[in-house]
Write an enzyme that holds these catalytic residues in place. Structure first.
Site, mmCIF file in Angstrom:
data_model
loop_
_atom_site.group_PDB
_atom_site.id
_atom_site.type_symbol
_atom_site.label_atom_id
_atom_site.label_comp_id
_atom_site.label_asym_id
_atom_site.label_seq_id
_atom_site.Cartn_x
_atom_site.Cartn_y
_atom_site.Cartn_z
ATOM 1 N N ASP A 184 0.831 -1.196 0.000
ATOM 2 C CA ASP A 184 0.000 0.000 0.000
ATOM 3 C C ASP A 184 0.869 1.251 0.000
ATOM 4 O OD1 ASP A 184 -1.964 1.877 0.265
ATOM 5 O OD2 ASP A 184 -2.910 0.980 2.027
ATOM 6 N N HIS A 186 -0.448 4.195 -0.113
ATOM 7 C CA HIS A 186 -1.255 5.069 0.746
ATOM 8 C C HIS A 186 -1.222 6.530 0.309
ATOM 9 C CE1 HIS A 186 -3.905 4.602 4.061
ATOM 10 N NE2 HIS A 186 -3.233 3.631 4.630
ATOM 11 N N GLU A 210 -1.078 -0.558 -4.150
ATOM 12 C CA GLU A 210 -2.312 0.154 -3.840
ATOM 13 C C GLU A 210 -2.100 1.663 -3.703
ATOM 14 O OE1 GLU A 210 -5.511 0.271 -0.148
ATOM 15 O OE2 GLU A 210 -4.567 -1.626 -0.702
ATOM 16 N N GLU A 236 -10.299 3.286 -2.343
ATOM 17 C CA GLU A 236 -10.903 3.429 -1.023
ATOM 18 C C GLU A 236 -11.425 4.848 -0.783
ATOM 19 O OE1 GLU A 236 -7.613 4.125 2.316
ATOM 20 O OE2 GLU A 236 -7.070 2.482 0.988
ATOM 21 N N ASP A 258 -15.069 1.158 -0.860
ATOM 22 C CA ASP A 258 -15.372 0.841 0.532
ATOM 23 C C ASP A 258 -16.886 0.805 0.695
ATOM 24 O OD1 ASP A 258 -15.947 1.276 3.396
ATOM 25 O OD2 ASP A 258 -13.775 1.521 3.586
ATOM 26 N N HIS A 285 -12.159 -2.247 0.138
ATOM 27 C CA HIS A 285 -11.465 -1.714 1.310
ATOM 28 C C HIS A 285 -12.346 -1.938 2.533
ATOM 29 C CE1 HIS A 285 -10.446 1.885 3.918
ATOM 30 N NE2 HIS A 285 -9.231 1.448 3.658
#
Length: 382
Positions: A184, A186, A210, A236, A258, A285
């Site tokens: 990830d 992020h 990700e 997400e 999500d 997510h």
């Protein structure tokens, strides 16, 4: 009758917002409208949106979704989409209980009987990564996800790049060739740094990379996709089909809506269908609570292009409560050999401990997202 009588919200530890919808004949549906660090704001939004539901037929789910998302002048965004998501999940839970069937049966029936799950692992140093992944493997998981890094400079140093590579190499060493590690980013990397590091990770064959860029820079993700042969994932912090369309067109391999942010079961099913047109897999997510997880799984059992499911049992920020603490029966959401078996009970397939939820709401929570800032004054993602 299935007329909606009342809507309640519960702010419960560690950082979740539960929604309870009750009909006049006593059917109760549960949803999760958690928006990490902003759940109090979402709670207010749920209260306002509930004015459009009370007194109406709970089974008109699509009609309600259209009204909740499109009937007012200001639409979308994480707060409103999360509020709609929690209400939508609860309405599907009611529908399943009304018809005596799990939600996935109402969505067209199962296409699989179990879903693979993964968990997040921490660790700042390679040795810590090894230890945490070893512990995850011992629980039966066959896949994990790790952060690529902590704070990153806008143009990463050699030491920062090497640190990312060393941590992923340590993960692969523990996992071997039979298990998977997702990495990830992020949104902590600039596009330039993300493009530099991606080819360096290819020898370790990540499951996917990700969120290489922040969602407001989704127009740049195609450049990252073209810089690597590793599957790229994001989503997400995208809240509807319109926001997913550009990243699907840019060539991502895995979409990660999500269920508690992207409009609930109703919208995520549509995102999944759109993703299928682009040969993209779904991996929602879900570092959230039991209702969000059950909602994800219900979609997964009825969705052909479903890859894997995130879950947060035992994650480090579950302080004050664990994912299964609010379930009367923990069995449906336990995993064996890295999989969750198909949920068969009516509705979302889990039974919420209402007494525990009401007690937790009295204690409440005040969880906030970490705020990071670089020494040079620029801002980073968390």
């Amino acid at each position: 009758m299935t007329t909606i009588a009342r809507v309640e919200t519960f702010l419960v530890a560690p950082r979740w917002l539960f929604v309870r919808v009750e009909t006049v004949d006593g059917i109760v549906g549960w949803g999760e409208a958690t928006c990490e660090g902003r759940s109090e704001t979402v709670r207010t939004a749920v209260g306002q949106l509930s004015e459009l539901l009370v007194g109406r037929d709970a089974l008109r789910i699509e009609d309600h979704w259209q009204v909740l998302t499109k009937a007012s002048f200001y639409r979308g965004g994480p707060i409103l989409a999360s509020a709609v998501a929690g209400l939508d999940q609860a309405l599907w839970d009611i529908a399943g209980k009304h018809f005596g069937a799990p939600v996935h049966q109402l969505l067209g029936g199962p296409v699989r009987d179990r879903i693979r799950v993964y968990g997040w692992v921490g660790g700042d140093e390679p040795a810590e990564v090894r230890d945490q992944i070893s512990a995850a493997v011992e629980t039966g998981l066959t896949a994990v996800k790790m952060n690529a890094s902590g704070r990153m400079s806008p143009v990463a140093s050699v030491a920062e790049l090497d640190g990312v590579v060393q941590r992923v190499a340590a993960a692969r060493e523990v996992l071997g060739d039979e298990r998977d590690v997702a990495v990830d980013f992020h949104g902590r990397f600039s596009l330039a740094t993300a493009r530099r590091v991606a080819p360096l990770l290819e020898p370790y064959r990540p499951f996917f990379l990700e969120e290489p860029v922040v969602p407001e820079n989704s127009h740049l993700i195609g450049e990252f996709v073209r810089a690597t042969t590793t599957p790229v994932s994001t989503g997400e912090r995208l809240y509807n089909r319109q926001e997913f369309l550009p990243v699907l067109q840019a060539g991502i391999a895995v979409a990660q809506p999500d269920l508690s942010h992207a409009g609930g079961i109703t919208e995520v099913r549509k995102i999944a269908a759109l993703a299928e047109v682009y040969d993209v897999q779904l991996a929602p997510h879900c570092p959230l609570g039991p209702i969000a997880l059950a909602s994800c799984l219900q979609v997964g059992f009825a969705t052909p292009n479903y890859l894997i499911q995130e879950q947060s049992i035992g994650i480090h920020y579950n302080l004050g409560a664990e994912v299964l603490d609010y379930c009367l029966d923990k069995t449906p959401l336990t995993f064996v050999d890295g999989y969750v078996e198909r949920l068969t009970a009516p509705g979302l397939g889990i039974e919420i401990d209402e007494q525990a939820v009401r007690a937790a709401d009295k204690r409440g929570h005040s969880w906030r997202s970490p705020t990071w800032r670089h020494a040079d004054g620029s801002y980073a993602e968390w």
